[in-house]
Design an enzyme around this catalytic site. Structure first.
Site, PDB file in Angstrom:
ATOM      1  N   ASP A  82      41.527  39.505  35.323  1.00  0.00           N
ATOM      2  CA  ASP A  82      42.623  39.139  36.229  1.00  0.00           C
ATOM      3  C   ASP A  82      43.164  40.397  36.931  1.00  0.00           C
ATOM      4  O   ASP A  82      43.197  41.484  36.332  1.00  0.00           O
ATOM      5  CB  ASP A  82      43.733  38.472  35.380  1.00  0.00           C
ATOM      6  CG  ASP A  82      44.739  37.717  36.231  1.00  0.00           C
ATOM      7  OD1 ASP A  82      44.385  37.268  37.330  1.00  0.00           O
ATOM      8  OD2 ASP A  82      45.896  37.566  35.776  1.00  0.00           O
ATOM      9  N   GLU A 134      42.468  38.047  46.709  1.00  0.00           N
ATOM     10  CA  GLU A 134      43.808  37.571  47.093  1.00  0.00           C
ATOM     11  C   GLU A 134      44.151  38.023  48.501  1.00  0.00           C
ATOM     12  O   GLU A 134      43.907  39.166  48.884  1.00  0.00           O
ATOM     13  CB  GLU A 134      44.852  38.105  46.093  1.00  0.00           C
ATOM     14  CG  GLU A 134      46.273  37.672  46.432  1.00  0.00           C
ATOM     15  CD  GLU A 134      47.267  37.961  45.294  1.00  0.00           C
ATOM     16  OE1 GLU A 134      46.877  37.867  44.117  1.00  0.00           O
ATOM     17  OE2 GLU A 134      48.421  38.295  45.603  1.00  0.00           O
ATOM     18  N   GLY A 182      56.253  35.441  37.376  1.00  0.00           N
ATOM     19  CA  GLY A 182      57.458  35.456  36.540  1.00  0.00           C
ATOM     20  C   GLY A 182      58.195  34.139  36.658  1.00  0.00           C
ATOM     21  O   GLY A 182      57.673  33.168  37.207  1.00  0.00           O
ATOM     22  N   HIS A 209      48.608  31.597  41.903  1.00  0.00           N
ATOM     23  CA  HIS A 209      49.162  32.517  40.902  1.00  0.00           C
ATOM     24  C   HIS A 209      50.621  32.146  40.692  1.00  0.00           C
ATOM     25  O   HIS A 209      51.220  31.436  41.499  1.00  0.00           O
ATOM     26  CB  HIS A 209      49.042  33.960  41.399  1.00  0.00           C
ATOM     27  CG  HIS A 209      47.663  34.514  41.239  1.00  0.00           C
ATOM     28  ND1 HIS A 209      47.374  35.558  40.402  1.00  0.00           N
ATOM     29  CD2 HIS A 209      46.490  34.134  41.784  1.00  0.00           C
ATOM     30  CE1 HIS A 209      46.078  35.816  40.453  1.00  0.00           C
ATOM     31  NE2 HIS A 209      45.519  34.958  41.277  1.00  0.00           N
ATOM     32  N   ASN A 231      47.124  29.952  37.504  1.00  0.00           N
ATOM     33  CA  ASN A 231      47.326  31.023  36.517  1.00  0.00           C
ATOM     34  C   ASN A 231      48.695  30.920  35.844  1.00  0.00           C
ATOM     35  O   ASN A 231      49.710  30.760  36.546  1.00  0.00           O
ATOM     36  CB  ASN A 231      47.293  32.383  37.213  1.00  0.00           C
ATOM     37  CG  ASN A 231      45.945  32.719  37.797  1.00  0.00           C
ATOM     38  OD1 ASN A 231      45.060  31.878  37.877  1.00  0.00           O
ATOM     39  ND2 ASN A 231      45.786  33.961  38.206  1.00  0.00           N
TER      40      ASN A 231
HETATM   41  P1  13P Z   1      53.148  33.838  35.890  1.00  0.00           P
HETATM   42  O1  13P Z   1      53.368  35.040  35.042  1.00  0.00           O
HETATM   43  O2  13P Z   1      54.246  33.612  36.874  1.00  0.00           O
HETATM   44  O3  13P Z   1      52.797  32.631  35.117  1.00  0.00           O
HETATM   45  O4  13P Z   1      51.862  34.184  36.797  1.00  0.00           O
HETATM   46  C1  13P Z   1      50.652  34.467  36.152  1.00  0.00           C
HETATM   47  C2  13P Z   1      49.633  34.935  37.090  1.00  0.00           C
HETATM   48  O5  13P Z   1      49.638  34.627  38.264  1.00  0.00           O
HETATM   49  C3  13P Z   1      48.573  35.792  36.520  1.00  0.00           C
HETATM   50  O6  13P Z   1      47.663  36.227  37.455  1.00  0.00           O
END
Ligand code: 13P
Length: 282
Positions: A82, A134, A182, A209, A231
Site C-alpha cells: 500500500d 493514485e 482517518g 481510499h 481501503n
Molecule cells: P483509512 O485510514 O481512512 O481507513 O484509509 C485507509 C487507506 O486508505 C489506506 O490506504
C-alpha cells in the site's frame, strides 16, 4: 494461495461489489483479516501492507506470513503493497512475492506520476503482479495514519484519469472524490457526480481510499459507480486499541499471549463489518 488483484477486482467491478483492502502491520492483524474473510464466506480479500510499516515487518516477513496463512486455510489472498513512493521498495516487493503494488505518485506533476507508474507497470506486469496508482489527493481526517497529508484535498479530474490509465496501463486507479484518510470530522461529503464521470470515461476498477467511517449506503452508491476496492486502516486500529485499553484497565491485566489473541479478534470484528458493507461473495 497468494494471488494478484487483477482478476479479483475485474470480477468485483463486473458484478457490482467491492473487495476489502485492510491494512495489516503484524501477525495478529493479518490473521484477523483472514479469519474475517473465512467467517464472512468470501474468498476475495486483500491484506495491505503499507510501505510506512516497514519498521514493523520486512517485505519478506510479510510475504512469508501471508503465504502461510493463505495456504493453511486454502484462502485466496492478495498481499498488496500500500502507498509506496519508492521505486526501489516496489521492486523489492516484486521480488518478495507481493501480488499487487500501489505506486503513489499523487504528489507529483501528472506527467511524472504517469511516467513512473508506467515503469512500475512494465516491471510488475512482467512478474504477474498488478498495479494501483493514485491521481488526485485525499485530505487527512482525525487520527489519520497516512503520512504527512494535510487538510488540502484535490479531486481527481475525470479526463485526466482516462488519459492516465491509457498512458500507464495501470490495473486499478485510486481516486479522490471526498473521502479522507482517518476519521471524518463531520458527515462525509462524497462527490458521486465526479466518481460517475470518472467511471464513465475509464471503465477500469476504481479504488476508494479512506474507507473508515463511510456509511454503508454511501459505500453502495460508490460501488455502483465503479469502486471495486475499498481501503480501511484507521478504524481497525482505533477499535482494537479502544478494546485493548479496556483489557488493560482490568484488575488483573491479561497475559501477553492472550492480548495477541484478543488483538486478532478485535481486528476481525471491524473487518467483518466492512466486508458485509462491501457485498463481496466467494
Ligand atoms: P483509512 O485510514 O481512512 O481507513 O484509509 C485507509 C487507506 O486508505 C489506506 O490506504
Amino acid at each position: 494461495m497468494l494471488v494478484n488483484f487483477r482478476e479479483m477486482l475485474g470480477e468485483a467491478y463486473e458484478k457490482g461489489y467491492a473487495v476489502g483492502s485492510f491494512n495489516v502491520y503484524n501477525y495478529e492483524t493479518m490473521r484477523g483479516v483472514c479469519d474475517a474473510a473465512l467467517e464472512s464466506g468470501t474468498n476475495s480479500v486483500i491484506v495491505a501492507f503499507g510501505a510506512k510499516y516497514l519498521e514493523n515487518m520486512s517485505l519478506g516477513e510479510a510475504a512469508a506470513l501471508a503465504r502461510a496463512l493463505s495456504e493453511e486455510r486454502s484462502l485466496k489472498l492478495c498481499l498488496h503493497l500500500d502507498h509506496c513512493k519508492s521505486l526501489e521498495t516496489i521492486y523489492a516487493a516484486l521480488r518478495a512475492g507481493f501480488g499487487s503494488v500501489m505506486y503513489d505518485g499523487s504528489e507529483l506533476p501528472f506527467e511524472q506520476n504517469a511516467a513512473n507508474t508506467a515503469r512500475v507497470c512494465e516491471a510488475a506486469h512482467a512478474c504477474g503482479v498488478s498495479v494501483e496508482a493514485e491521481l488526485g489527493s485525499l485530505a487527512a481526517g482525525e487520527q489519520s495514519h497516512e503520512g504527512e497529508k494535510t487538510d488540502r484535498e484535490i479531486y481527481t479530474d475525470p479526463a485526466a484519469a482516462a488519459e492516465f490509465i491509457e498512458k500507464t496501463g495501470v490495473d486499478a486507479l485510486a481516486v479522490s472524490v471526498g473521502t479522507v484518510h482517518g476519521l471524518y470530522k463531520g458527515e462525509p461529503n462524497i462527490r458521486l457526480d465526479i466518481l460517475e464521470d470518472i467511471n464513465g470515461r475509464c471503465k477500469t476498477p476504481l479504488v476508494l481510499h479512506g474507507g473508515s467511517g463511510i456509511p454503508e449506503e454511501t459505500i453502495r452508491e460508490c460501488i455502483k459507480r465503479g469502486i471495486a476496492k475499498i481501503n480501511v486502516n484507521t478504524e481497525i486500529s482505533v477499535y482494537a486499541v479502544s478494546r485493548l485499553k479496556d483489557d488493560f484497565a482490568a484488575e488483573k491485566p491479561p497475559h501477553l499471549s492472550v492480548l495477541s489473541i484478543r488483538q486478532r479478534e478485535y481486528v476481525k470484528e471491524t473487518v467483518k463489518k466492512y466486508i458485509s458493507f462491501f457485498g463481496a461473495r466467494a
